[in-house]
Design an enzyme around this catalytic site. Structure first.
Site, PDB file in Angstrom:
ATOM      1  N   GLY A 140     -68.727 -83.484 -10.104  1.00 21.69           N
ATOM      2  CA  GLY A 140     -68.860 -83.964  -8.728  1.00 21.69           C
ATOM      3  C   GLY A 140     -67.528 -84.392  -8.132  1.00 21.69           C
TER       4      GLY A 140
ATOM      5  N   ARG B 180     -77.346 -78.092 -16.313  1.00 22.13           N
ATOM      6  CA  ARG B 180     -77.047 -76.946 -15.448  1.00 22.13           C
ATOM      7  C   ARG B 180     -75.540 -76.728 -15.280  1.00 22.13           C
ATOM      8  NH1 ARG B 180     -79.082 -80.797 -11.912  1.00 22.13           N
ATOM      9  NH2 ARG B 180     -77.631 -81.501 -10.294  1.00 22.13           N
ATOM     10  N   SER B 181     -74.746 -77.749 -15.617  1.00 20.23           N
ATOM     11  CA  SER B 181     -73.291 -77.611 -15.541  1.00 20.23           C
ATOM     12  C   SER B 181     -72.653 -77.310 -16.899  1.00 20.23           C
ATOM     13  CB  SER B 181     -72.667 -78.902 -14.980  1.00 20.23           C
ATOM     14  OG  SER B 181     -73.126 -79.159 -13.677  1.00 20.23           O
TER      15      SER B 181
ATOM     16  N   ARG C 113     -75.475-103.026  -9.376  1.00 18.00           N
ATOM     17  CA  ARG C 113     -74.563-103.901  -8.626  1.00 18.00           C
ATOM     18  C   ARG C 113     -75.137-105.292  -8.368  1.00 18.00           C
ATOM     19  NH1 ARG C 113     -73.139 -99.380  -4.110  1.00 18.00           N
ATOM     20  NH2 ARG C 113     -71.734 -98.093  -5.383  1.00 18.00           N
TER      21      ARG C 113
ATOM     22  N   CYS D 146     -68.220 -97.907  -1.710  1.00 20.55           N
ATOM     23  CA  CYS D 146     -66.881 -97.517  -1.259  1.00 20.55           C
ATOM     24  C   CYS D 146     -66.426 -98.304  -0.030  1.00 20.55           C
ATOM     25  CB  CYS D 146     -66.829 -96.024  -0.975  1.00 20.55           C
ATOM     26  SG  CYS D 146     -68.208 -95.416   0.028  1.00 20.55           S
TER      27      CYS D 146
ATOM     28  N   SER E 280     -67.326 -87.229   2.731  1.00 22.53           N
ATOM     29  CA  SER E 280     -67.219 -87.125   1.268  1.00 22.53           C
ATOM     30  C   SER E 280     -67.984 -88.240   0.570  1.00 22.53           C
ATOM     31  CB  SER E 280     -65.755 -87.134   0.822  1.00 22.53           C
ATOM     32  OG  SER E 280     -65.090 -88.293   1.279  1.00 22.53           O
TER      33      SER E 280
ATOM     34  N   ARG F 294     -71.255 -92.675  10.118  1.00 21.03           N
ATOM     35  CA  ARG F 294     -70.676 -91.477   9.518  1.00 21.03           C
ATOM     36  C   ARG F 294     -69.912 -90.715  10.599  1.00 21.03           C
ATOM     37  NH1 ARG F 294     -70.387 -91.339   4.265  1.00 21.03           N
ATOM     38  NH2 ARG F 294     -72.628 -91.438   3.895  1.00 21.03           N
TER      39      ARG F 294
ATOM     40  N   HIS G  90     -62.324 -93.572   4.488  1.00 19.38           N
ATOM     41  CA  HIS G  90     -63.145 -94.464   5.300  1.00 19.38           C
ATOM     42  C   HIS G  90     -62.245 -95.401   6.102  1.00 19.38           C
ATOM     43  CE1 HIS G  90     -66.508 -92.908   3.276  1.00 19.38           C
ATOM     44  NE2 HIS G  90     -66.932 -93.960   2.601  1.00 19.38           N
TER      45      HIS G  90
END
Length: 344
Positions: free
Chosen positions: A12, A39-40, A99, A130, A160, A235, A242
């Site tokens: 990712g 799958r990866s 968190r 973030c 992102s 967004r 950001h």
């Protein structure tokens, strides 16, 4: 003697960034393992000048691994982080899964590194959202100097932060606008190209979104539970970086010049504030950089002891991957962990 580090979610955006930062900072690892879902399996990812083959998370034995950098989403973290921690591997989790758990430290090293000692309860450390990470880096030195009462923040968050599919959607929509093609809306609730969307994460009963709630809860947990904070998270059609417009009320007087000097000497902060055209930082300049940039510092005369400023950071780095690696460095530098595998 080096450590063994696993990166979960290595294919990712954030996982790849974690691998880049581990290499850039010459992290003291003898072995780095790239993990993802089945799958990866077999995909290749870069680690410095080397290439790593991705292994399957559900087939990996963590018993000889020292640190796991987890960036595979909340559901995966809820399932796997406790299991990994039980094997004696410290998980530094980039999702929101832990968190708000009182037994899990929520850490930004420039803000509350001392709290990291609490990791031993579950062998899990949480990385903040973030948008919160860059905010508290800028707020912490100001809070120490004049005690923050209230914060009002509006965010301008890049796509992102919503993953690779979101970045692809912005690219494809932008191309469609210029070629008179069909603008397909899939990842976002409305078109993102040449538009802004005042909605990140799910809506809550009081009308705020989960992203806005995260900023409130995380700032209180890391900085000071007495701080009042309100956020509007938006967004914007930017790929990386950001931005935040921040208004702060303090208990004690603080001038713009004092704030500028305090922030200039604060860890993780770079002040670029020239009060002239172009004398500020935008997300374009912050992309690929480690710092939290602060510009447009000025006094707010509408409230007592008020300041406003502009704050920008690369959300994939300080907002996620860099902060995670810095937490791992704190564990090592403070000798809170040692390698499981001793040199022969």
């Amino acid at each position: 003697m080096g450590y063994k580090v696993a990166v979960v979610g290595a294919t990712g955006n954030v996982g790849r960034e974690m691998l880049d930062i581990l290499a850039e900072r010459a992290f003291p690892a003898d072995t780095v393992v790239a993990l993802a879902s089945r799958r990866s399996l077999g995909q290749e990812v870069s680690f410095g000048d080397r290439t790593l083959k991705v292994q399957a998370l559900d087939q990996y034995d963590f018993s000889d691994t020292d640190i796991c950098l987890m960036s595979a989403g909340g559901e995966t973290s809820k399932e796997w982080s406790p299991r990994i921690g039980a094997q004696g591997c410290v998980v530094i989790d980039n999702s929101s899964a832990f968190r708000y758990d009182s037994d899990v430290p929520l850490i930004v090293p420039e803000v509350n590194a001392d709290a990291v000692v609490g990791f031993s309860k579950k062998n899990i450390i949480a990385n903040p959202n973030c948008s919160t990470a860059q905010l508290v880096v800028a707020l912490k030195p100001l809070h120490d100097a004049a005690t923050i009462k209230r914060v009002v923040v509006a965010t301008y968050q890049s796509v992102s932060g919503a993953g690779k599919d979101a970045m692809d959607e912005l690219f494809n929509q932008t191309r469609a606008v210029f070629t008179a093609g069909e603008v397909k809306v899939q990842k976002f609730t409305k078109r993102i190209a040449f538009n802004v969307i005042p909605h990140i994460d799910v809506f809550m009963e009081d009308g705020s979104t989960k992203e806005e709630w995260k900023m409130v809860a995380e700032t209180k947990k890391m900085l000071d539970p007495k701080i009042k904070l309100t956020a509007t998270c938006v967004r914007v059609p930017v790929f990386i970086g950001h931005s935040e417009a921040v208004n702060v009320e303090f208990e004690r007087p603080i001038s713009a010049e004092e704030a500028r000097e305090i922030l200039r000497s604060a860890p993780g902060v770079l002040v670029d504030d020239k009060r002239e055209p172009g004398g500020y930082i935008t997300p374009h300049e912050a992309a690929g950089e480690d710092a939290t940039y602060v510009s447009r510092i000025r006094e707010d005369i509408t409230v007592e002891n008020g300041l406003s400023f502009w704050c920008v950071s690369d959300n994939l780095r300080k907002g996620a991957a860099l902060n995670t690696v810095q937490i791992a460095e704190v564990l090592i530098n403070r000798k809170l962990i040692s390698p499981k595998t001793k040199a022969a």
